[in-house]
Design an enzyme around this catalytic site. Structure first.
Site, PDB file in Angstrom:
ATOM      1  N   GLY A   1     -37.694 -49.651  66.415  1.00 25.24           N
ATOM      2  CA  GLY A   1     -38.456 -50.030  65.178  1.00 25.24           C
ATOM      3  C   GLY A   1     -38.655 -51.746  65.128  1.00 25.24           C
TER       4      GLY A   1
ATOM      5  N   SER B   1     -33.094 -50.242  66.063  1.00 24.02           N
ATOM      6  CA  SER B   1     -33.956 -51.545  65.432  1.00 24.02           C
ATOM      7  C   SER B   1     -34.116 -52.371  66.558  1.00 24.02           C
ATOM      8  CB  SER B   1     -32.860 -52.186  64.606  1.00 24.02           C
ATOM      9  OG  SER B   1     -31.682 -52.789  65.342  1.00 24.02           O
ATOM     10  N   ASP B   2     -35.283 -53.245  66.560  1.00 26.14           N
ATOM     11  CA  ASP B   2     -35.236 -54.342  67.490  1.00 26.14           C
ATOM     12  C   ASP B   2     -33.962 -55.232  67.276  1.00 26.14           C
ATOM     13  OD1 ASP B   2     -36.234 -56.139  69.142  1.00 26.14           O
ATOM     14  OD2 ASP B   2     -38.255 -56.154  68.411  1.00 26.14           O
ATOM     15  N   TRP B   3     -33.794 -56.166  68.025  1.00 27.04           N
ATOM     16  CA  TRP B   3     -32.478 -56.784  68.239  1.00 27.04           C
ATOM     17  C   TRP B   3     -32.583 -57.963  66.795  1.00 27.04           C
ATOM     18  CZ3 TRP B   3     -32.308 -53.022  71.094  1.00 27.04           C
ATOM     19  CH2 TRP B   3     -31.328 -53.007  72.024  1.00 27.04           C
TER      20      TRP B   3
END
Length: 345
Positions: free
Chosen positions: A194, A231-233
């Site tokens: 995401g 999630s993206d980081w």
């Protein structure tokens, strides 16, 4: 984890029943920059991830092979070459001890401020999908998972972590979502990442990680995606809204919004521990208190995306489902290792 530890969904559900609330929370929050949490007493090893679109960086800082830019690969229109690239991704991942590669990037080259366009394949969603399907299918056939990114409309580096993409449904489906849909339906990527940005789809304006209509209703229900939505980081900015929005795994960890607050939310009852799968499958009702607040495009107020009222008033619990999803990722890795071992034999 041995390749015989987990083989069927019932076994995963049995293991789920043996997890404490603390362990369930730990499974949906990264243990470090690149790995998920292990539960040694149940034989669950960590899943190790690594960037990226131009090669497998590896979590240990070792020397990595640099692949041709994805834009150059797509410019060949050569699906056999894309498949060879996927096999090379798998080989490099094994060399670095990586289970899931954070690639490919299937965003579109549709803005002059997309500074990472070289990581994308094309401005054409059809070409992007064709190349990505060949590459992901070849890599996962070797037992290495691929994490397709960044879902969705994350095409600008300017205000990349904050901007709001306003999209009508036809443009969203025919352009931005098209590569993701092809990948989910044709090869089933082990993970989807995401994005940082928000999306205004006409009825709901929210961060992608909190956008229930795009994540739960479309990705998971309409398309039937049963992999891990990660999630993206450092993109996770909330606890209950992200749980309600369909996020499965926060990376990295062990801190961050979920690392710092998810267990407390479970204990307080803000997030229920029991898995409400029926709630996840039900149609998303409209906002309970009028139309959503729509922040201005590229708005500076980060909290403008917070709490758009998608879904129920109470947070949809993901602990049971997420733990099972993480378990499925581990199981797929074990199955992949068996396939790879058979291929080598």
């Amino acid at each position: 984890m041995s390749s015989q530890t987990i083989t069927t969904e019932p076994e995963l559900l049995r293991l789920l029943d043996e997890l404490s609330a603390e362990e369930k929370v730990s499974l949906v929050v990264g243990a470090s920059m690149w790995a998920t949490t292990a539960v040694p007493r149940l034989g669950l090893e960590p899943v190790v991830m690594s960037d990226g679109p131009v090669g497998v960086r590896g979590p240990d800082g070792a020397t990595s092979a640099m692949f041709p830019a994805p834009s150059a690969l797509a410019a060949t229109w050569d699906l056999d070459l894309a498949a060879r690239s996927g096999a090379l991704f798998a080989a490099e991942a094994r060399r670095h001890g990586v289970d899931v590669v954070l690639a490919p990037q299937v965003n579109l080259q549709r803005t002059p401020v997309g500074g990472r366009h070289f990581e994308c394949y094309s401005e054409d969603p059809h070409l992007t999908a064709e190349i990505a399907v060949a590459l992901v299918g070849a890599a996962q056939a070797q037992g290495v998972g691929m994490c397709v990114k960044h879902y969705v409309a994350n095409d600008s580096e300017t205000e990349r972590t904050r901007y709001l993409a306003r999209l009508d449904e036809r443009t969203l489906r025919e352009a931005y979502l098209a590569p993701f849909e092809r990948l989910v339906r044709d090869v089933g990527p082990w993970s989807v990442m995401g994005a940082y940005n928000g999306a205004d789809t006409g009825g709901v304006a929210a961060r992608l990680l909190e956008h229930r209509p795009l994540v739960v209703d479309l990705l998971k229900e309409e398309w039937g995606y049963d992999g891990l939505f990660v999630s993206d980081w450092v993109a996770t900015q909330s606890v209950a809204p992200a749980v309600r929005g369909g996020l499965d795994l926060q990376m990295p960890g062990p801190d961050g919004a979920w690392g710092d607050g998810l267990l407390a939310a479970v204990r307080s009852g803000e997030v229920a521990e029991s898995d409400r799968r029926q709630g996840a499958a039900s149609p998303t009702p409209g906002p309970p208190h009028g139309p959503p607040h729509r922040p201005p495009c590229c708005g500076r107020e980060h909290n403008a995306y917070h709490g758009t009222g998608t879904g129920n008033d109470h947070a949809h619990d993901k602990l049971g489902g997420v733990s099972a999803g993480a378990g499925r990722t581990v199981r797929r890795r074990a199955e992949g290792r068996r396939r790879a071992g058979a291929a080598r034999g």
